[in-house]
Design a protein around this motif. Structure first.
Motif, PDB file in Angstrom:
ATOM      1  N   ASN A 325       4.391   4.999 -11.323  1.00  0.00           N
ATOM      2  CA  ASN A 325       3.913   6.283 -11.505  1.00  0.00           C
ATOM      3  C   ASN A 325       2.865   6.860 -10.491  1.00  0.00           C
ATOM      4  OD1 ASN A 325       1.271   5.739 -12.293  1.00  0.00           O
ATOM      5  ND2 ASN A 325       2.177   5.079 -14.509  1.00  0.00           N
ATOM      6  N   ASP A 326       2.451   8.203 -10.524  1.00  0.00           N
ATOM      7  CA  ASP A 326       1.532   8.569  -9.617  1.00  0.00           C
ATOM      8  C   ASP A 326       0.134   8.079  -9.561  1.00  0.00           C
ATOM      9  OD1 ASP A 326       3.833  10.505  -9.076  1.00  0.00           O
ATOM     10  OD2 ASP A 326       2.847  12.119 -10.178  1.00  0.00           O
ATOM     11  N   ASN A 327      -0.216   7.755 -10.683  1.00  0.00           N
ATOM     12  CA  ASN A 327      -1.665   6.980 -10.816  1.00  0.00           C
ATOM     13  C   ASN A 327      -1.721   5.706 -10.038  1.00  0.00           C
ATOM     14  OD1 ASN A 327      -2.672   9.213 -11.872  1.00  0.00           O
ATOM     15  ND2 ASN A 327      -2.336   8.537 -14.074  1.00  0.00           N
ATOM     16  N   GLN A 328      -0.533   5.117 -10.281  1.00  0.00           N
ATOM     17  CA  GLN A 328      -0.448   3.856  -9.731  1.00  0.00           C
ATOM     18  C   GLN A 328      -0.099   3.712  -8.186  1.00  0.00           C
ATOM     19  OE1 GLN A 328       2.825   2.319 -12.153  1.00  0.00           O
ATOM     20  NE2 GLN A 328       1.719   1.303 -13.436  1.00  0.00           N
ATOM     21  N   LYS A 329       0.729   4.759  -7.792  1.00  0.00           N
ATOM     22  CA  LYS A 329       0.872   4.933  -6.517  1.00  0.00           C
ATOM     23  C   LYS A 329      -0.465   5.097  -5.705  1.00  0.00           C
ATOM     24  CE  LYS A 329       5.696   6.512  -6.342  1.00  0.00           C
ATOM     25  NZ  LYS A 329       6.417   7.584  -6.491  1.00  0.00           N
ATOM     26  N   LYS A 330      -1.439   5.967  -6.400  1.00  0.00           N
ATOM     27  CA  LYS A 330      -2.539   6.405  -5.770  1.00  0.00           C
ATOM     28  C   LYS A 330      -3.569   4.989  -5.681  1.00  0.00           C
ATOM     29  CE  LYS A 330      -5.793  10.079  -5.885  1.00  0.00           C
ATOM     30  NZ  LYS A 330      -6.396  11.217  -6.617  1.00  0.00           N
ATOM     31  N   VAL A 352       0.362  -2.865  -9.272  1.00  0.00           N
ATOM     32  CA  VAL A 352      -0.490  -2.324  -7.985  1.00  0.00           C
ATOM     33  C   VAL A 352      -0.847  -2.867  -7.065  1.00  0.00           C
ATOM     34  CG1 VAL A 352      -2.465  -0.759  -7.820  1.00  0.00           C
ATOM     35  CG2 VAL A 352      -0.654  -0.374  -9.870  1.00  0.00           C
ATOM     36  N   ILE A 353      -1.388  -4.198  -7.364  1.00  0.00           N
ATOM     37  CA  ILE A 353      -2.041  -5.010  -6.411  1.00  0.00           C
ATOM     38  C   ILE A 353      -0.915  -5.450  -5.317  1.00  0.00           C
ATOM     39  CG2 ILE A 353      -3.025  -7.283  -6.141  1.00  0.00           C
ATOM     40  CD1 ILE A 353      -4.848  -6.769  -8.229  1.00  0.00           C
ATOM     41  N   THR A 354       0.355  -5.753  -5.860  1.00  0.00           N
ATOM     42  CA  THR A 354       1.243  -6.056  -5.026  1.00  0.00           C
ATOM     43  C   THR A 354       1.648  -5.084  -4.200  1.00  0.00           C
ATOM     44  OG1 THR A 354       3.028  -6.117  -6.815  1.00  0.00           O
ATOM     45  CG2 THR A 354       2.153  -8.193  -6.241  1.00  0.00           C
ATOM     46  N   LYS A 356      -0.179  -2.548  -3.251  1.00  0.00           N
ATOM     47  CA  LYS A 356      -1.118  -2.426  -2.142  1.00  0.00           C
ATOM     48  C   LYS A 356      -0.970  -3.244  -1.025  1.00  0.00           C
ATOM     49  CE  LYS A 356      -5.898  -1.479  -1.296  1.00  0.00           C
ATOM     50  NZ  LYS A 356      -7.169  -0.846  -1.628  1.00  0.00           N
ATOM     51  N   ILE A 357      -0.781  -4.602  -1.127  1.00  0.00           N
ATOM     52  CA  ILE A 357      -0.639  -5.242  -0.414  1.00  0.00           C
ATOM     53  C   ILE A 357       0.782  -5.033   0.762  1.00  0.00           C
ATOM     54  CG2 ILE A 357       0.236  -7.753   0.221  1.00  0.00           C
ATOM     55  CD1 ILE A 357      -1.540  -8.813  -2.081  1.00  0.00           C
ATOM     56  N   LYS A 358       1.870  -4.619   0.112  1.00  0.00           N
ATOM     57  CA  LYS A 358       2.856  -4.036   0.820  1.00  0.00           C
ATOM     58  C   LYS A 358       2.435  -3.009   1.684  1.00  0.00           C
ATOM     59  CE  LYS A 358       6.110  -1.202  -0.908  1.00  0.00           C
ATOM     60  NZ  LYS A 358       6.522  -0.101  -0.159  1.00  0.00           N
ATOM     61  N   ASN A 359       1.816  -2.193   1.178  1.00  0.00           N
ATOM     62  CA  ASN A 359       1.253  -0.796   2.040  1.00  0.00           C
ATOM     63  C   ASN A 359       0.495  -1.328   3.276  1.00  0.00           C
ATOM     64  OD1 ASN A 359       2.723   0.868   0.214  1.00  0.00           O
ATOM     65  ND2 ASN A 359       0.716   1.318  -1.015  1.00  0.00           N
ATOM     66  N   ILE A 360      -0.527  -2.482   2.963  1.00  0.00           N
ATOM     67  CA  ILE A 360      -1.196  -2.853   4.009  1.00  0.00           C
ATOM     68  C   ILE A 360      -0.460  -3.436   5.098  1.00  0.00           C
ATOM     69  CG2 ILE A 360      -2.916  -4.711   4.828  1.00  0.00           C
ATOM     70  CD1 ILE A 360      -4.118  -3.996   1.812  1.00  0.00           C
ATOM     71  N   VAL A 361       0.606  -4.124   4.700  1.00  0.00           N
ATOM     72  CA  VAL A 361       1.381  -5.128   5.767  1.00  0.00           C
ATOM     73  C   VAL A 361       2.308  -4.213   6.450  1.00  0.00           C
ATOM     74  CG1 VAL A 361       3.402  -6.641   6.062  1.00  0.00           C
ATOM     75  CG2 VAL A 361       1.470  -7.211   4.307  1.00  0.00           C
ATOM     76  N   GLU A 362       2.748  -2.840   5.622  1.00  0.00           N
ATOM     77  CA  GLU A 362       3.561  -2.017   6.522  1.00  0.00           C
ATOM     78  C   GLU A 362       2.749  -1.141   7.282  1.00  0.00           C
ATOM     79  OE1 GLU A 362       5.662  -0.228   3.371  1.00  0.00           O
ATOM     80  OE2 GLU A 362       7.249  -1.377   3.157  1.00  0.00           O
ATOM     81  N   GLU A 363       1.509  -0.841   6.911  1.00  0.00           N
ATOM     82  CA  GLU A 363       0.487  -0.116   8.068  1.00  0.00           C
ATOM     83  C   GLU A 363       0.362  -0.672   9.235  1.00  0.00           C
ATOM     84  OE1 GLU A 363      -3.813   1.088   7.393  1.00  0.00           O
ATOM     85  OE2 GLU A 363      -2.892   2.577   6.366  1.00  0.00           O
ATOM     86  N   ARG A 624     -17.406   2.227  -3.410  1.00  0.00           N
ATOM     87  CA  ARG A 624     -16.270   1.993  -3.938  1.00  0.00           C
ATOM     88  C   ARG A 624     -15.301   3.093  -4.501  1.00  0.00           C
ATOM     89  NH1 ARG A 624     -20.004  -0.211  -7.334  1.00  0.00           N
ATOM     90  NH2 ARG A 624     -19.963   0.610  -9.495  1.00  0.00           N
ATOM     91  N   ARG A 625     -13.986   2.923  -4.704  1.00  0.00           N
ATOM     92  CA  ARG A 625     -13.237   3.686  -5.354  1.00  0.00           C
ATOM     93  C   ARG A 625     -12.870   3.357  -6.538  1.00  0.00           C
ATOM     94  NH1 ARG A 625      -8.363   5.986  -1.937  1.00  0.00           N
ATOM     95  NH2 ARG A 625      -8.727   7.748  -3.282  1.00  0.00           N
ATOM     96  N   ASN A 626     -12.871   3.968  -7.559  1.00  0.00           N
ATOM     97  CA  ASN A 626     -12.506   3.567  -8.838  1.00  0.00           C
ATOM     98  C   ASN A 626     -11.169   3.908  -9.343  1.00  0.00           C
ATOM     99  OD1 ASN A 626     -14.944   1.991  -9.089  1.00  0.00           O
ATOM    100  ND2 ASN A 626     -15.986   3.986  -9.593  1.00  0.00           N
ATOM    101  N   PHE A 627     -10.133   3.337  -9.806  1.00  0.00           N
ATOM    102  CA  PHE A 627      -9.032   3.879 -10.324  1.00  0.00           C
ATOM    103  C   PHE A 627      -8.863   3.356 -11.789  1.00  0.00           C
ATOM    104  CE2 PHE A 627      -8.287   3.910  -5.777  1.00  0.00           C
ATOM    105  CZ  PHE A 627      -7.874   5.154  -5.610  1.00  0.00           C
TER     106      PHE A 627
END
Length: 836
Positions: A325-330, A352-354, A356-363, A624-627
């Motif tokens: 969902n939108d919150n998880q994507k953010k 969400v953690i997995t 984020k790792i995908k996003n880091i790797v792709e970036e 830190r950013r808090n979600f």
């Protein structure tokens, strides 16, 4: 044709009355011998009044469908036929697929079956109908299939092979490749839950937008129809649907339901259920109908064939098929600041953690030089995280290798290497193996808790003797449990250390450990405790006694002395609530830039540290950013509703509110029942009742069952009854779930201060059924937890279970657990860290 069919239908009232009565008699005879039948049926009737009171009916008791049918089923058949007969007639001679979302006892199926039989009786060609019944209650669907429908087709043999039926709990897959070109979505009372109307309508509209059914037929109350119809009308207009609101109509059937009411009267007398004395009828004054239809011109704009329909979020099996969902994507976005991801059990933190790792790797475009560490405190969770990463990463750009254990067995910890890389680009390892794999710390055997308790007890005996302690005044601190935890949480966790650290320990504010038992600064009590801690540390070190804590100490010592020059680009920690201040220092020492540090967790599940757990507020986390993620997408909604006060109580205990989040029931969560409370006076009685519970609720297709905490006698007794079940600790299961969890409330609790956290973590491990087993040995510390549960969202198995549960419940009064002093100037970070 319409008037002829109406006339024929009117003549069927007595037959339908008999069909329902015959189905009821059959069900009663097959179930009346069950020990809790009378009690459960009475509760079903009491709860059925929730509908007229504007409350939810849970449909999760074994006899719910039986009770419901004897009152509501004729009404629902009557309203559907009365409102939608003309619409169904329009499909004469065509193929029609009807999806009944929230099918219940099958009123729409009955209505369509009667219309189908009527067509044939009158010499007409009926539509070829396929009806897909989808409901969150397997009890309702089973009663519809095995009792009501079986009786109906006996009276109406005209309902032949061209009338096809499927029954599905929550989720339907089009495995038979049914054509869905001419389809209707039908639902009764789908939008009547005011608490969740917005979310439900949003999901429903997405369904309509993707699949573009020919028509949507909705039954609802007049009040809700008036309130929501204008909003729905605008939404459907955007999807090119015309709309019609029918607020009043003359209901078709009106004859007395003589047979059903005779059954109600007889059962009321036999079972002493006064609620059955009220007569039911065909009449229902509270309904309205809404019809949305795709005009002929829009028919050429075909939607996708319906492959599957979900009325809840299905369990995560294939990670790449999960839509965030939108919150998880953010929360999963890459960031140049430290990130905390907090949320209740089942909110999707690990997903969400997995992501984020995908996003880091792709970036970084699968850079073979990048190094990422993902760690948590659970071996099984590491395995699940690795499986999810394999699902979402590009399989052509990496290889994965797993670590091996002492005997060559494959371990959950693993290394992911990108194409052209000779290093570990992503390292997944549970935290207790970090010292070995990252720090090169030599492990000298297995960790034996009995050995630790033996050593500590020997030390306590010596310290008492040397200090002439003969009474019991120090027993609440001079015991093996307290010393063991004090070592982990304070000596190691607060980085006090042992060598030359007596003064530091005697003056440290033991954050989160509280003053129950009291351990005043510089007191004789604290001096005695330090003597035990010092000797305990020395024996572990000299004798090579392994502990998870001393392994961490060795790793931190090596990092402090710069013996490890290796650092990661990114570190992500799942279940951070198990991290002490010392653990966080390990992570800071292992990362090149603390801005690339991400933690996910929930302090409400801090069973290992209790109130000592917190999110660091030091310079490394200052920006830190808090979600905060909301909703539990895995925990059944009725369980979330039941434990919401427990969640709230835990969150109020923590001053660091950034690390906690109230559990918010999510109506789209998987199916399940309210928690089931079962009392047994003896172990044999408890096991017998639990066997009955499993027999009734096996309809939920329970495959992975677990008793928490470890209760091997109960496990063995249930296994002897052919019930497949495991028993485990919550520390092993944290972050994971089972389809059925038994909370064994009589198993002694190791750390009573964490009773709320222990209980919360146990009850949130299920994705289906939660059974609360209570006995005369139920731990006193849990009685306040029982008092926090919402009784309206509990199923008591029988009258004895209800009475005993109520007698056990104690009022929970929030208690602040202060430290020994309120000296806010005591800077822990200024203490010199001395690790043995």
């Amino acid at each position: 044709m319409k008037e002829q069919l109406k006339t024929w239908l009117l003549a069927q009232q007595d037959t339908l009355d008999k069909v329902v009565a015959n189905a009821s008699i059959k069900y009663y005879n097959e179930n009346k011998a069950k020990a809790n039948f009378q009690y459960d049926l009475k509760q079903c009737h009491i709860e059925s009044y929730n509908l007229i009171r504007g409350k939810d009916l849970c449909y999760d008791r074994p006899n719910t469908a039986f009770s419901y049918t004897l009152w509501y089923h004729p009404r629902r058949v009557n309203t559907f036929i009365s409102f939608f007969l003309e619409k169904i007639i329009q499909y004469q001679g065509q193929e029609l697929v009807v999806f009944d979302l929230g099918a219940g006892a099958g009123a729409i199926q009955w209505s369509l079956g009667l219309i189908y039989a009527g067509f044939k009786k009158l010499g007409q060609t009926p539509p070829s109908i396929t009806i897909i019944n989808i409901d969150s209650s397997p009890f309702m669907l089973q009663y519809s299939r095995d009792y009501l429908w079986k009786e109906l087709v006996v009276s109406y043999p005209e309902i032949d092979h061209n009338f096809k039926i499927e029954y599905e709990v929550n989720s339907w897959n089009n495995n038979k490749r049914i054509s869905t070109a001419n389809s209707i979505l039908a639902a009764s009372y789908l939008f009547d839950d005011s608490d969740n109307q917005e979310a439900i309508s949003k999901d429903f509209l997405k369904l309509v937008e993707v699949y573009k059914p020919s028509a949507v037929l909705l039954l609802t109350s007049e009040k809700k129809a008036t309130k929501y119809f204008p909003l729905l009308k605008q939404d459907f207009l955007k999807l090119k649907y015309t709309s019609q609101l029918i607020q009043s109509t003359q209901l078709l059937f009106n004859k007395p339901l003589t047979n059903i009411n005779n059954i109600r009267t007889q059962l009321g007398k036999i079972l002493n259920i006064t609620e059955l004395s009220r007569a039911t009828s065909w009449y229902d004054a509270s309904n309205a109908a809404i019809i949305f239809e795709r005009p002929q011109l829009a028919m050429f704009e075909q939607g996708k064939p319906i492959e599957h329909l979900d009325v809840f979020n299905p369990p995560i099996t294939i990670r790449r098929e999960v839509t965030l969902n939108d919150n998880q994507k953010k929360a999963a976005e890459t960031s140049e600041r430290p990130v905390t991801i907090v949320g209740p059990a089942g909110c999707g933190k690990s997903i969400v953690i997995t992501e984020k790792i995908k996003n880091i790797v792709e970036e970084h475009n699968y850079d073979p030089k990048i190094q990422i560490l993902l760690t948590t405190f659970n071996k099984a969770l590491i395995k699940k995280l690795s499986e999810w990463l394999v699902d979402v990463l590009d399989n052509d750009k990496f290889i994965i290798t797993y670590d091996s254990g002492f005997n060559g067995a494959t371990l959950p910890s693993c290394i992911i290497r990108f194409t052209g890389s000779k290093i570990a680009n992503i390292r997944l390892v549970h935290f207790d193996m970090l010292p070995k794999y990252i720090g090169g710390v030599t492990y000298r055997g297995m960790v034996s808790m009995p050995l630790h308790h033996k050593i500590i007890n020997e030390i306590i005996a010596d310290v008492k003797k040397e200090n002439n302690v003969t009474g019991s005044q120090y027993d609440n601190v001079l015991n093996s449990d307290f010393i063991f935890e004090e070592y982990h949480r304070v000596i190691y966790g607060l980085q006090v250390g042992i060598s030359g650290s007596e003064k530091a320990y005697l003056n440290v504010s033991r954050i989160g450990r509280g003053n129950f038992p009291s351990l005043q600064k510089n007191s004789d009590r604290r001096k005695l405790v330090f003597q035990c801690l010092e000797r305990y540390a020395l024996r572990m070190h000299k004798e090579g006694v392994e502990s998870f804590t001393i392994r961490r100490q060795y790793l931190l010592s090596k990092l402090n002395s710069n013996q490890i020059g290796f650092k990661y680009d990114y570190i992500l920690v799942d279940e951070f609530q198990d991290c002490t201040a010392a653990d966080f220092k390990i992570f800071y020492s292992l990362i090149k830039n603390p801005n690339n540090f991400t933690i996910g967790g929930d302090l409400a599940q801090a069973v290992h540290l209790g109130l000592a757990a917190s999110i660091p507020r030091d310079a490394n986390m200052a920006t830190r950013r808090n979600f905060k993620l909301e909703g539990s997408y895995r925990l059944p909604v009725r369980i979330s509703e039941c434990i919401s006060n427990l969640s709230l109580a835990i969150n109020k205990r923590f001053s660091n509110t950034e690390g906690t989040s109230n559990i918010i029931p999510y109506k789209g969560s998987p199916p399940g029942a309210r928690p089931i409370a079962v009392y047994g006076e003896t172990n044999e009685q408890l096991v017998s009742k639990l066997e009955n519970v499993f027999n009734e609720y096996k309809i939920f297709d329970l495959q992975n069952n677990c008793i928490l905490e470890r209760d091997y006698p109960l496990k063995n007794a249930l296994t002897a009854k052919k019930i497949k079940i495991d028993s485990d600790s919550i520390l092993s299961l944290k972050g994971l779930e089972k389809e059925c969890v038994i909370w064994s409330t009589y198993i002694p609790l190791e750390f009573e201060k964490e009773a709320l956290e222990f209980a919360y973590t146990i009850v949130t491990r299920t994705s289906g059924i939660l059974i609360i087993a209570i006995t005369e040995q139920t731990q006193a510390v849990y009685k306040k937890v029982l008092g926090l549960l919402n009784k309206e969202r509990l199923i008591f198995w029988d009258k004895t279970s209800e009475d005993k549960f109520n007698s056990f419940c104690e009022t929970y009064i929030p208690v602040e657990i202060p430290d020994e002093d309120s000296d806010e100037n005591d800077e822990l970070n200024s203490l010199e860290t001395i690790i043995i």
